[in-house]
Design a protein around this motif. Sequence first.
Motif, PDB file in Angstrom:
ATOM      1  N   PRO A 209       5.343  13.338   3.083  1.00  0.00           N
ATOM      2  CA  PRO A 209       5.292  13.679   4.465  1.00  0.00           C
ATOM      3  C   PRO A 209       4.201  12.867   5.201  1.00  0.00           C
ATOM      4  O   PRO A 209       3.312  12.394   4.590  1.00  0.00           O
ATOM      5  CB  PRO A 209       4.902  15.136   4.510  1.00  0.00           C
ATOM      6  CG  PRO A 209       5.184  15.686   3.140  1.00  0.00           C
ATOM      7  CD  PRO A 209       5.031  14.412   2.180  1.00  0.00           C
ATOM      8  N   SER A 210       4.481  12.621   6.449  1.00  0.00           N
ATOM      9  CA  SER A 210       3.616  11.597   7.310  1.00  0.00           C
ATOM     10  C   SER A 210       2.264  12.329   7.422  1.00  0.00           C
ATOM     11  O   SER A 210       2.182  13.543   7.613  1.00  0.00           O
ATOM     12  CB  SER A 210       4.455  11.254   8.618  1.00  0.00           C
ATOM     13  OG  SER A 210       5.535  10.560   8.584  1.00  0.00           O
ATOM     14  N   PRO A 211       1.206  11.518   7.586  1.00  0.00           N
ATOM     15  CA  PRO A 211       0.016  12.254   7.863  1.00  0.00           C
ATOM     16  C   PRO A 211      -0.572  12.529   9.303  1.00  0.00           C
ATOM     17  O   PRO A 211      -0.191  11.707  10.227  1.00  0.00           O
ATOM     18  CB  PRO A 211      -0.851  11.012   7.434  1.00  0.00           C
ATOM     19  CG  PRO A 211      -0.397   9.707   7.346  1.00  0.00           C
ATOM     20  CD  PRO A 211       1.149  10.126   7.662  1.00  0.00           C
TER      21      PRO A 211
ATOM     22  N   ALA B 252       0.785  -1.186  -0.054  1.00  0.00           N
ATOM     23  CA  ALA B 252       0.144  -0.166   0.049  1.00  0.00           C
ATOM     24  C   ALA B 252       0.762   1.280  -0.050  1.00  0.00           C
ATOM     25  O   ALA B 252       0.563   2.194  -0.708  1.00  0.00           O
ATOM     26  CB  ALA B 252      -0.905   0.168   1.174  1.00  0.00           C
ATOM     27  N   LYS B 253       2.002   1.341   0.621  1.00  0.00           N
ATOM     28  CA  LYS B 253       2.874   2.357   0.788  1.00  0.00           C
ATOM     29  C   LYS B 253       3.848   2.539  -0.179  1.00  0.00           C
ATOM     30  O   LYS B 253       4.353   3.541  -0.364  1.00  0.00           O
ATOM     31  CB  LYS B 253       3.530   2.179   2.061  1.00  0.00           C
ATOM     32  CG  LYS B 253       2.883   2.707   3.464  1.00  0.00           C
ATOM     33  CD  LYS B 253       3.672   2.633   4.919  1.00  0.00           C
ATOM     34  CE  LYS B 253       4.955   3.439   4.599  1.00  0.00           C
ATOM     35  NZ  LYS B 253       4.912   4.849   5.276  1.00  0.00           N
ATOM     36  N   GLY B 254       4.062   1.384  -1.093  1.00  0.00           N
ATOM     37  CA  GLY B 254       5.224   1.584  -1.865  1.00  0.00           C
ATOM     38  C   GLY B 254       6.309   1.518  -1.195  1.00  0.00           C
ATOM     39  O   GLY B 254       7.441   2.255  -1.582  1.00  0.00           O
ATOM     40  N   ARG B 255       6.474   0.769   0.127  1.00  0.00           N
ATOM     41  CA  ARG B 255       7.708   1.096   0.869  1.00  0.00           C
ATOM     42  C   ARG B 255       8.767  -0.260   0.692  1.00  0.00           C
ATOM     43  O   ARG B 255       8.282  -1.317   0.374  1.00  0.00           O
ATOM     44  CB  ARG B 255       7.287   0.652   2.392  1.00  0.00           C
ATOM     45  CG  ARG B 255       8.464   1.043   3.358  1.00  0.00           C
ATOM     46  CD  ARG B 255       7.589   0.519   4.753  1.00  0.00           C
ATOM     47  NE  ARG B 255       8.622   0.501   6.038  1.00  0.00           N
ATOM     48  CZ  ARG B 255       8.723   1.662   6.927  1.00  0.00           C
ATOM     49  NH1 ARG B 255       8.144   2.567   6.565  1.00  0.00           N
ATOM     50  NH2 ARG B 255       9.734   1.388   7.735  1.00  0.00           N
ATOM     51  N   PRO B 256       9.895   0.462   0.495  1.00  0.00           N
ATOM     52  CA  PRO B 256      11.181  -0.608   0.165  1.00  0.00           C
ATOM     53  C   PRO B 256      11.128  -1.844   1.233  1.00  0.00           C
ATOM     54  O   PRO B 256      11.002  -1.432   2.453  1.00  0.00           O
ATOM     55  CB  PRO B 256      12.529   0.089   0.450  1.00  0.00           C
ATOM     56  CG  PRO B 256      12.122   1.404   0.108  1.00  0.00           C
ATOM     57  CD  PRO B 256      10.610   1.595   0.790  1.00  0.00           C
TER      58      PRO B 256
ATOM     59  N   PRO C 266       3.960   1.247  10.184  1.00  0.00           N
ATOM     60  CA  PRO C 266       4.784   2.373   9.767  1.00  0.00           C
ATOM     61  C   PRO C 266       3.763   3.578   9.637  1.00  0.00           C
ATOM     62  O   PRO C 266       2.554   3.675   9.730  1.00  0.00           O
ATOM     63  CB  PRO C 266       5.388   2.260   8.444  1.00  0.00           C
ATOM     64  CG  PRO C 266       4.272   1.527   7.957  1.00  0.00           C
ATOM     65  CD  PRO C 266       3.694   0.486   9.206  1.00  0.00           C
ATOM     66  N   SER C 267       4.294   5.042   9.268  1.00  0.00           N
ATOM     67  CA  SER C 267       3.261   6.125   9.149  1.00  0.00           C
ATOM     68  C   SER C 267       2.487   5.537   8.053  1.00  0.00           C
ATOM     69  O   SER C 267       2.961   5.083   6.932  1.00  0.00           O
ATOM     70  CB  SER C 267       4.064   7.202   8.774  1.00  0.00           C
ATOM     71  OG  SER C 267       5.240   6.902   7.809  1.00  0.00           O
ATOM     72  N   ALA C 268       1.017   6.242   7.906  1.00  0.00           N
ATOM     73  CA  ALA C 268       0.286   5.737   6.757  1.00  0.00           C
ATOM     74  C   ALA C 268       0.238   6.798   5.582  1.00  0.00           C
ATOM     75  O   ALA C 268      -0.728   7.182   5.114  1.00  0.00           O
ATOM     76  CB  ALA C 268      -1.252   5.834   7.290  1.00  0.00           C
ATOM     77  N   ASN C 269       1.392   7.161   5.059  1.00  0.00           N
ATOM     78  CA  ASN C 269       1.727   7.942   3.960  1.00  0.00           C
ATOM     79  C   ASN C 269       2.309   6.842   2.838  1.00  0.00           C
ATOM     80  O   ASN C 269       2.804   5.799   3.088  1.00  0.00           O
ATOM     81  CB  ASN C 269       2.225   8.986   4.291  1.00  0.00           C
ATOM     82  CG  ASN C 269       3.617   8.278   4.959  1.00  0.00           C
ATOM     83  OD1 ASN C 269       3.864   8.271   6.038  1.00  0.00           O
ATOM     84  ND2 ASN C 269       4.998   8.247   3.879  1.00  0.00           N
ATOM     85  N   ARG C 270       2.108   7.377   1.627  1.00  0.00           N
ATOM     86  CA  ARG C 270       3.071   6.773   0.264  1.00  0.00           C
ATOM     87  C   ARG C 270       4.216   6.907   0.629  1.00  0.00           C
ATOM     88  O   ARG C 270       4.778   8.023   1.310  1.00  0.00           O
ATOM     89  CB  ARG C 270       2.393   7.361  -0.770  1.00  0.00           C
ATOM     90  CG  ARG C 270       1.065   7.061  -1.485  1.00  0.00           C
ATOM     91  CD  ARG C 270       1.083   5.743  -2.040  1.00  0.00           C
ATOM     92  NE  ARG C 270       2.100   5.309  -3.236  1.00  0.00           N
ATOM     93  CZ  ARG C 270       2.321   4.142  -3.803  1.00  0.00           C
ATOM     94  NH1 ARG C 270       1.655   3.134  -3.373  1.00  0.00           N
ATOM     95  NH2 ARG C 270       3.234   4.092  -4.768  1.00  0.00           N
TER      96      ARG C 270
END
Length: 343
Positions: A153-155, A57-61, A145-149
Motif C-alpha cells: 500500500p502507498s505511504p 529502491a522500490k523493486g519496481r518493474p 512514484p509512491s514511496a513504498n516497496r
Amino acid sequence: MNTMQLTVDNDVDKMEKYSQAVDLLNNGEVVAFPTETVYGLGAVATDDAAVKKIFAAKGRPSDNPLIVHIGNIEELALYIEEIPEVAKRCMDAFWPGPLTIVMKAKQNVLAPSVTAGLQTVGMRMPDHPVALELLRTLKKPLAAPSANRSGKPSPTKAAHVAEDLAGVIPCILDGGSTGIGLESTVLDVTLEQPVILRPGGVTKEMLEAVIGFVLEPNLEEQKIESTPKAPGMKYTHYAPNAPVYLIEQEPQIIAQAVLQLQQEGHRVALLAPTPFCDLKANFFFTFGDESNVEQMGAVLYDALRACDKTDATIILATSTELQGVGVAIMNRLEKAAGGKWYK
Ligand code: AMP
Ligand code: MG
C-alpha cells in the motif's frame, strides 16, 4: 545506508532541511517527500542514473513509467511536445492538485527510464506546501512514484515510508499525514477521447464539468484488448501480507462471515466504518464515518498497512458506493483483494 528523517512542518531550520534534500537530489540521490495524495520517492527527472535508483529502491518493474512533478505550470513546455487544449483546461481547473495528465513527451529531454520507453509522459503539479517548496528550490522536475516497496500500500505518513525504505534511501522529508490518501487521477489526453487510466481525487464528474465526456473503463473493461491501459495495471498493488476479501457493508453479513471464518481457525482483521467496531473480529481498523468516502480514502492505506502488524490470517474490507471518490477507493480495494469477494 543511514536514512535521515527531516521534519519540515513549521520548523525553524526549515530552509536548511530543504537545501539538504536539494543537495542530495542534485547529487543524483533519491528523496522521499509528502504530497497531497501520498508520499512520493523523487529523483531529478532528467538524470537517468538517479531515476534508476527509484526503481531499485522500490523493486519496481522497469516497464512501469513514472509521473513527473513540476513546481510551476510554465515548466510544462520544456517537456511536452504540444500541450492539447483539453490539457490546458484541466490544468486551469485542477492544478496544483491530484490530477496527472498523460501527454506526448518531447524527445531526449527526460531520462529514458522515466517514460519506460513510451512516447508519452504523465505530468502533475502537486498541491502540497512541502512538495512545492522542494520543487521550487530545486528548480528541476522530479520523477516520483509512491514511496513504498512495489506491491505494498502507498505511504500516507513518513513512518510508512520508513517501514518500507529505511536503510535503502538517504532522506525522508516528514510533512505529516497526506490529505487525500489516494494516488492522483491519471488522465490520458493523447487519444481521441480523454481516458481515465487510474481514478483518484479528481473524479470523472469533476473532469466532465470542465472538458465534457471522459471515458472511465472499470477493471474488467481494462482487461479487454482494445481498452487503453496504464502500463502499471498488470502488477499487484496495495497488498498487505494476509489475503484481502471485499464484503458488503451489511452488519449481519459481516458478523456471519467473521464467525464462520473464526470457526475455520482464522484470525480475522475487519476494515470497516466505525459503527462496525463491535462485530467481534480479532482485529478492527476503522474506515471512519459510514458515508464519508473522503475520510475513507484518507485512512485506507494506513488501515491496510496496520493489518501487517497483526497476526491476522484473513482481511475483510467493506465495499463502498461507486460514486465520486468511491470509484478510486473501490479501484484500490479491488486490486488489494485481487478481485476476491467474501462469499
Ligand atoms: P505510481 O507509481 O504509484 O505513482 O503510479 C503511477 C501510475 O501512472 C502508474 O499506474 C503508471 O502506469 C501510470 N503512468 C505513468 N506514466 C504514464 C504514461 N506515460 N502513460 C500511461 N500511464 C502512465
Ligand atoms: Mg504506486
